[in-house]
Each structure stands twice: as structure tokens, then as C-alpha cells.
Scaffold this motif. Structure first.
Motif, PDB file in Angstrom:
ATOM      1  N   GLU A 157       0.831  -1.209   0.000  1.00 33.93           N
ATOM      2  CA  GLU A 157       0.000   0.000   0.000  1.00 33.93           C
ATOM      3  C   GLU A 157       0.867   1.261   0.000  1.00 33.93           C
ATOM      4  OE1 GLU A 157      -3.493   2.125   2.718  1.00 33.93           O
ATOM      5  OE2 GLU A 157      -2.742   0.124   3.243  1.00 33.93           O
ATOM      6  N   LYS A 158       1.925   1.239   0.777  1.00 34.20           N
ATOM      7  CA  LYS A 158       2.819   2.394   0.867  1.00 34.20           C
ATOM      8  C   LYS A 158       3.562   2.637  -0.450  1.00 34.20           C
ATOM      9  CE  LYS A 158       5.235   2.560   4.589  1.00 34.20           C
ATOM     10  NZ  LYS A 158       6.272   2.242   5.602  1.00 34.20           N
ATOM     11  N   PHE A 159       4.075   1.559  -1.045  1.00 33.31           N
ATOM     12  CA  PHE A 159       4.885   1.692  -2.255  1.00 33.31           C
ATOM     13  C   PHE A 159       4.048   2.084  -3.461  1.00 33.31           C
ATOM     14  CE2 PHE A 159       7.544  -0.615  -5.640  1.00 33.31           C
ATOM     15  CZ  PHE A 159       8.367   0.486  -5.824  1.00 33.31           C
ATOM     16  N   GLU A 160       2.824   1.591  -3.531  1.00 26.07           N
ATOM     17  CA  GLU A 160       1.966   1.886  -4.677  1.00 26.07           C
ATOM     18  C   GLU A 160       1.671   3.377  -4.818  1.00 26.07           C
ATOM     19  OE1 GLU A 160      -0.514  -2.310  -5.140  1.00 26.07           O
ATOM     20  OE2 GLU A 160      -1.311  -0.691  -3.891  1.00 26.07           O
ATOM     21  N   LYS A 161       1.738   4.106  -3.724  1.00 23.91           N
ATOM     22  CA  LYS A 161       1.449   5.540  -3.764  1.00 23.91           C
ATOM     23  C   LYS A 161       2.497   6.312  -4.559  1.00 23.91           C
ATOM     24  CE  LYS A 161      -1.003   5.604   0.680  1.00 23.91           C
ATOM     25  NZ  LYS A 161      -1.005   6.091   2.079  1.00 23.91           N
ATOM     26  N   THR A 162       3.727   5.804  -4.576  1.00 26.38           N
ATOM     27  CA  THR A 162       4.801   6.513  -5.279  1.00 26.38           C
ATOM     28  C   THR A 162       5.320   5.782  -6.507  1.00 26.38           C
ATOM     29  OG1 THR A 162       6.470   5.493  -3.838  1.00 26.38           O
ATOM     30  CG2 THR A 162       5.588   7.634  -3.155  1.00 26.38           C
ATOM     31  N   LEU A 163       4.991   4.499  -6.653  1.00 25.10           N
ATOM     32  CA  LEU A 163       5.514   3.698  -7.757  1.00 25.10           C
ATOM     33  C   LEU A 163       5.120   4.283  -9.112  1.00 25.10           C
ATOM     34  CD1 LEU A 163       6.970   1.259  -8.932  1.00 25.10           C
ATOM     35  CD2 LEU A 163       4.873  -0.088  -8.571  1.00 25.10           C
ATOM     36  N   ASN A 164       3.851   4.659  -9.268  1.00 24.02           N
ATOM     37  CA  ASN A 164       3.406   5.198 -10.552  1.00 24.02           C
ATOM     38  C   ASN A 164       4.160   6.462 -10.929  1.00 24.02           C
ATOM     39  OD1 ASN A 164       1.540   3.177 -10.984  1.00 24.02           O
ATOM     40  ND2 ASN A 164      -0.139   4.290 -10.009  1.00 24.02           N
ATOM     41  N   MET A 165       4.398   7.327  -9.947  1.00 25.52           N
ATOM     42  CA  MET A 165       5.151   8.554 -10.216  1.00 25.52           C
ATOM     43  C   MET A 165       6.587   8.239 -10.600  1.00 25.52           C
ATOM     44  SD  MET A 165       3.731  11.272  -7.373  1.00 25.52           S
ATOM     45  CE  MET A 165       4.035  10.204  -5.950  1.00 25.52           C
ATOM     46  N   GLY A 166       7.176   7.248  -9.926  1.00 25.06           N
ATOM     47  CA  GLY A 166       8.538   6.850 -10.250  1.00 25.06           C
ATOM     48  C   GLY A 166       8.640   6.284 -11.645  1.00 25.06           C
ATOM     49  N   GLU A 167       7.660   5.463 -12.045  1.00 29.43           N
ATOM     50  CA  GLU A 167       7.646   4.895 -13.399  1.00 29.43           C
ATOM     51  C   GLU A 167       7.525   6.001 -14.447  1.00 29.43           C
ATOM     52  OE1 GLU A 167       5.688   0.967 -14.247  1.00 29.43           O
ATOM     53  OE2 GLU A 167       4.646   1.476 -12.386  1.00 29.43           O
ATOM     54  N   LYS A 168       6.661   6.970 -14.199  1.00 29.99           N
ATOM     55  CA  LYS A 168       6.484   8.078 -15.142  1.00 29.99           C
ATOM     56  C   LYS A 168       7.780   8.863 -15.313  1.00 29.99           C
ATOM     57  CE  LYS A 168       1.522   8.725 -14.324  1.00 29.99           C
ATOM     58  NZ  LYS A 168       0.488   9.619 -13.753  1.00 29.99           N
ATOM     59  N   GLU A 169       8.520   9.043 -14.213  1.00 27.40           N
ATOM     60  CA  GLU A 169       9.787   9.769 -14.289  1.00 27.40           C
ATOM     61  C   GLU A 169      10.811   8.980 -15.093  1.00 27.40           C
ATOM     62  OE1 GLU A 169      12.527  12.877 -13.547  1.00 27.40           O
ATOM     63  OE2 GLU A 169      10.335  12.726 -13.489  1.00 27.40           O
ATOM     64  N   ILE A 170      10.838   7.669 -14.914  1.00 33.32           N
ATOM     65  CA  ILE A 170      11.765   6.817 -15.671  1.00 33.32           C
ATOM     66  C   ILE A 170      11.435   6.873 -17.157  1.00 33.32           C
ATOM     67  CG2 ILE A 170      12.486   4.424 -16.071  1.00 33.32           C
ATOM     68  CD1 ILE A 170      12.059   3.950 -13.054  1.00 33.32           C
ATOM     69  N   VAL A 171      10.167   6.809 -17.489  1.00 29.20           N
ATOM     70  CA  VAL A 171       9.731   6.866 -18.886  1.00 29.20           C
ATOM     71  C   VAL A 171      10.061   8.223 -19.502  1.00 29.20           C
ATOM     72  CG1 VAL A 171       7.707   6.857 -20.401  1.00 29.20           C
ATOM     73  CG2 VAL A 171       7.922   5.139 -18.594  1.00 29.20           C
ATOM     74  N   ARG A 172       9.939   9.281 -18.715  1.00 34.96           N
ATOM     75  CA  ARG A 172      10.164  10.640 -19.216  1.00 34.96           C
ATOM     76  C   ARG A 172      11.616  10.901 -19.594  1.00 34.96           C
ATOM     77  NH1 ARG A 172      12.034  15.361 -17.554  1.00 34.96           N
ATOM     78  NH2 ARG A 172      12.648  14.531 -15.519  1.00 34.96           N
ATOM     79  N   LEU A 173      12.543  10.290 -18.870  1.00 36.20           N
ATOM     80  CA  LEU A 173      13.962  10.555 -19.089  1.00 36.20           C
ATOM     81  C   LEU A 173      14.475   9.877 -20.361  1.00 36.20           C
ATOM     82  CD1 LEU A 173      15.247  10.067 -15.432  1.00 36.20           C
ATOM     83  CD2 LEU A 173      14.974  12.246 -16.628  1.00 36.20           C
ATOM     84  N   ASP A 174      15.428  10.539 -21.024  1.00 37.24           N
ATOM     85  CA  ASP A 174      16.053   9.969 -22.222  1.00 37.24           C
ATOM     86  C   ASP A 174      17.219   9.060 -21.867  1.00 37.24           C
ATOM     87  OD1 ASP A 174      14.335  11.354 -23.963  1.00 37.24           O
ATOM     88  OD2 ASP A 174      15.569  13.158 -23.807  1.00 37.24           O
ATOM     89  N   HIS A 175      17.860   9.349 -20.731  1.00 31.23           N
ATOM     90  CA  HIS A 175      19.029   8.567 -20.295  1.00 31.23           C
ATOM     91  C   HIS A 175      19.038   8.534 -18.772  1.00 31.23           C
ATOM     92  CE1 HIS A 175      23.046   6.871 -20.281  1.00 31.23           C
ATOM     93  NE2 HIS A 175      23.439   7.822 -19.446  1.00 31.23           N
ATOM     94  N   ILE A 176      19.361   7.373 -18.222  1.00 26.71           N
ATOM     95  CA  ILE A 176      19.364   7.215 -16.770  1.00 26.71           C
ATOM     96  C   ILE A 176      20.759   6.835 -16.302  1.00 26.71           C
ATOM     97  CG2 ILE A 176      18.372   6.011 -14.799  1.00 26.71           C
ATOM     98  CD1 ILE A 176      15.917   5.455 -16.533  1.00 26.71           C
ATOM     99  N   ASP A 177      21.451   7.795 -15.694  1.00 27.55           N
ATOM    100  CA  ASP A 177      22.760   7.524 -15.117  1.00 27.55           C
ATOM    101  C   ASP A 177      22.597   7.384 -13.604  1.00 27.55           C
ATOM    102  OD1 ASP A 177      22.279  10.103 -14.277  1.00 27.55           O
ATOM    103  OD2 ASP A 177      23.895  11.012 -15.445  1.00 27.55           O
ATOM    104  N   ALA A 178      23.717   7.285 -12.892  1.00 27.40           N
ATOM    105  CA  ALA A 178      23.661   7.055 -11.447  1.00 27.40           C
ATOM    106  C   ALA A 178      22.959   8.197 -10.724  1.00 27.40           C
ATOM    107  CB  ALA A 178      25.076   6.874 -10.901  1.00 27.40           C
ATOM    108  N   GLU A 179      23.209   9.424 -11.154  1.00 25.58           N
ATOM    109  CA  GLU A 179      22.599  10.578 -10.491  1.00 25.58           C
ATOM    110  C   GLU A 179      21.085  10.582 -10.687  1.00 25.58           C
ATOM    111  OE1 GLU A 179      22.949  15.473 -10.376  1.00 25.58           O
ATOM    112  OE2 GLU A 179      24.472  14.263 -11.402  1.00 25.58           O
ATOM    113  N   ALA A 180      20.644  10.297 -11.912  1.00 25.86           N
ATOM    114  CA  ALA A 180      19.205  10.242 -12.185  1.00 25.86           C
ATOM    115  C   ALA A 180      18.551   9.105 -11.401  1.00 25.86           C
ATOM    116  CB  ALA A 180      18.963  10.069 -13.678  1.00 25.86           C
ATOM    117  N   ALA A 181      19.227   7.960 -11.356  1.00 24.28           N
ATOM    118  CA  ALA A 181      18.693   6.809 -10.625  1.00 24.28           C
ATOM    119  C   ALA A 181      18.600   7.113  -9.137  1.00 24.28           C
ATOM    120  CB  ALA A 181      19.579   5.589 -10.861  1.00 24.28           C
ATOM    121  N   PHE A 182      19.595   7.804  -8.614  1.00 24.95           N
ATOM    122  CA  PHE A 182      19.581   8.172  -7.196  1.00 24.95           C
ATOM    123  C   PHE A 182      18.401   9.087  -6.885  1.00 24.95           C
ATOM    124  CE2 PHE A 182      20.680  11.649  -4.256  1.00 24.95           C
ATOM    125  CZ  PHE A 182      20.649  10.937  -3.070  1.00 24.95           C
TER     126      PHE A 182
END
Length: 244
Positions: free
Chosen positions: A178-203
Motif C-alpha cells: 500500500e505504501k509503495f503503490e502511492k509513489t511507484l506510478n510517479m517513479g515509473e512516469k519519471e523513468i519513462v520521461r527521461l532519455d538517459h538514466i545515469d547514477a545521479e538520475a537513478a539516485f
């Protein structure tokens, strides 16, 4: 290997930042690695220099599940009876790799919680939370009946491990879900939005939305191809130090 030299060849250790280590050799039976032999000859210091040990020995690590695979004549631990009944509870529509991830993670979750570990941001609790959140992602993605999988684990392992507790496991998993589902969708959207994911972006994704490294790699796909765990963990380590 001489004192102060860098390791080369087949070498194991140390387990932490320093400690015993030495040359290693794997034992294979019909293509399945069943044991690792480590010839403990050196003490590795934090600066990676190697000092000869006064008391030397051979450390033999036998893998119980790998031995089961050998004795049962299968090519993977996930094909043994230790996992087969658990995996059978997961729909056939779920990819094989995901079935194995879920079987492994949910089983680990059962034992960790039964041993008194609770999800947190440090030590064993941090490991538990990462296992739970990766499992939750796949449970939601494929509509897996995780209660049935948990029941299978309790049924198969409860005969031998009487300390396994069904109620605390289900309660903790549901609360984390229940706790994780509240932020998981937002996290997925941010991952999809980015063109490249390096360590700083992942952090930033991990610290803002609680998405663990493994999921960032999975969801990011090719965009996270250059993302390295060691770089990510370095940033997380700095963050923990600042938090303390």
C-alpha cells in the motif's frame, strides 16, 4: 601473488571491505556449479594490499539448492522441488524470469519477516524492503495472486521451519504494498520521461519515489544500460552519511 600486489585470475574475497581471501576454484557436476573452494592465504586490507596469513586453510562452500539440482537431474535450482510448487502458483502468462524472481523474493520475504526483520532504510530491513518492492512491482504488473504464492511457501516450508508466521508476513507485505503503490506510478512516469538514466538520475528516482535500483534497471531498459550499481551505491552511501 606477492605482498602488496593486485589479485588476478580466479580469486575470492574479501567478504567486506577487508578480510581473508585467496585463490578459488569452482566444482561443476554436469554443468551445474555445486561448490566453491577458496584457498584462504591472504588478508586483504582496505587499500587492497594482500598480507600472507599465518594460519591458512581451505574454505568450502556447498550450495544446498545447487546440490538438489544435481541430485534431481535438472539444470536450474528453480526446476527443483524447492521451487516447483511455488512457481506452479503463478499464472502461465507470467514470463519465466519473472516467475523465478517472484518465487525467490517472496520466499526470502517469508523467512526474513519470520526472523524478526521489518522493512526499513538500513541493514537487513533495507534488503527486505528492496525484495518486497521488486516483488510488488511484478505482482501489480501481472496481476499475480501473491496470497496463493505465500500459502504455497508456508505449506512447503512450514513443515520444517515451525517459526514461519503467516499473519505477520501477510500484514507486513500488504502494508508495504500500500505504501509503495502511492509513489511507484510517479517513479515509473519519471523513468519513462527521461532519455538517459545515469547514477545521479537513478539516485534521484530512488530517493524521491522509493524505487529500488533493480526496478530502475528493469523499467529503464536501454536507457539505463550504462547505469552501474557501484556508482549508484556510492551516491546512496553519501546520502546516508548526510542523513546521519
Amino acid at each position: 601473488i606477492k605482498r602488496g600486489s593486485r589479485r588476478d585470475g580466479n580469486f575470492w574475497g574479501p567478504a567486506g571491505s577487508e578480510g581473508p581471501c585467496g585463490a578459488s576454484n569452482e566444482v561443476y557436476v554436469d554443468g551445474v556449479e555445486v561448490a566453491t573452494l577458496v584457498f584462504m592465504e591472504y588478508y586483504c586490507r582496505t587499500d587492497k594490499t594482500l598480507d600472507p596469513l599465518t594460519n591458512r586453510g581451505v574454505d568450502v562452500g556447498w550450495g544446498f539448492e545447487r546440490l538438489a539440482a544435481m541430485l534431481q537431474g535438472v539444470s536450474s535450482v528453480f526446476e527443483t522441488d524447492l521451487f516447483s510448487s511455488i512457481i506452479a502458483e503463478i499464472s502461465e502468462d507470467v514470463p519465466v524470469v519473472t516467475k523465478r524472481v517472484l518465487a525467490d523474493h517472496l520466499r526470502g520475504i517469508v523467512f526474513l519477516i519470520s526472523d524478526g526483520v521489518r522493512p526499513s532504510n538500513k541493514e537487513a530491513g533495507y534488503v527486505l524492503r528492496r525484495l518486497m518492492r521488486r516483488a510488488i512491482f511484478h505482482v501489480n504488473k501481472y496481476g499475480v495472486n501473491y496470497n496463493a504464492v505465500f500459502e504455497s511457501i508456508f505449506r512447503e516450508y512450514g513443515k520444517f521451519y515451525k517459526e514461519l508466521g503467516k499473519e505477520p508476513v501477510l500484514a507486513e507485505f500488504s502494508a508495504e504494498k500500500e505504501k509503495f503503490e502511492k509513489t511507484l506510478n510517479m517513479g515509473e512516469k519519471e523513468i519513462v520521461r527521461l532519455d538517459h538514466i545515469d547514477a545521479e538520475a537513478a539516485f534521484k528516482i530512488a530517493s524521491s519515489y522509493g524505487v529500488p535500483y533493480e526496478l530502475i534497471k528493469e523499467i529503464g531498459g536501454g536507457k539505463a544500460a550504462d547505469l552501474k550499481r557501484e556508482d549508484f551505491e556510492t551516491l546512496m552511501g553519501r546520502h546516508r552519511e548526510v542523513s546521519r
